[in-house]
Design a protein around this motif. Structure first.
Motif: not given
Length: 186
Positions: A68-71, A90-91, A172-174, A177-183
């Motif tokens: 997760h990009p915000a964590v 959280i960042k 959830y959306q962010s 989206a990042n999970l998709k990019k990584l996978a």
């Protein structure tokens, strides 16, 4: 001289009922509006990667920081054991304390709860993340239920139902989206 007696109930039965109803309505206390209603957010994403690969990225309850990009950090005191407490940092500041409620590796899902929203404008927040799919494609669903951050009537704009739904949906959306990019290796 004849005495005249007045009837005990001078009104006819129908008129008496009507008069009683009017009196009760006049003196009835005002009805108070009820508090907040439970809100929901559900986000799904299709990923061009095997379900097992996607699950491996999120399977560890402590791995939120990895996808997760915000964590910034998300240690879980008992790993994937039910009752494990995860501190989500959280960042930019803020944190959430979440407790693992259920974990099912065979079904590739887990659920957790945060009593208060911490960095989110929510209370009594529960969430489930689940991966489904096959050897080539997968779908991830992240769903949650919660109450707005302000429990009383007339909440401020940053703690109303819309703000709560917007915040959780954004998380959830962010994350997805990042999970998709990584996978997908992008």
């Amino acid at each position: 001289m004849r005495r005249r007696t007045l009837p005990l109930f001078p009104l006819a039965a129908g008129a008496l009922v009507a008069a009683t109803a009017v009196a009760l309505a006049t003196f009835a206390p005002p009805v108070a509006a009820h508090g907040p209603t439970r809100q929901k957010a559900v986000e799904t994403i299709a990923i061009d990667a095997p379900a097992a690969k996607v699950w491996s990225l999120i399977a560890s309850y402590a791995a939120l920081k990895d996808w997760h990009p915000a964590v910034v950090d998300s240690p879980a005191d008992k790993g994937n054991e039910v009752g494990s407490v995860r501190l989500v940092k959280i960042k930019g500041g803020g944190e959430l304390v979440e407790t693992l409620e259920s974990y099912d590796a065979a079904q590739m899902k887990y659920s957790y709860r945060a009593k208060n929203g911490g960095a989110l404008p929510v209370t009594n927040y529960t969430s489930t993340i689940r991966v489904t799919g096959d050897a080539s494609k997968s779908q991830v669903e992240w769903r949650g239920a919660f109450y707005r951050g302000f429990p009383n009537n007339d909440p401020p704009p940053d703690q109303n139902d819309e703000a709560a739904v917007r915040a959780v949906t954004g998380v959830y959306q962010s994350g997805l989206a990042n999970l998709k990019k990584l996978a997908e290796g992008r």
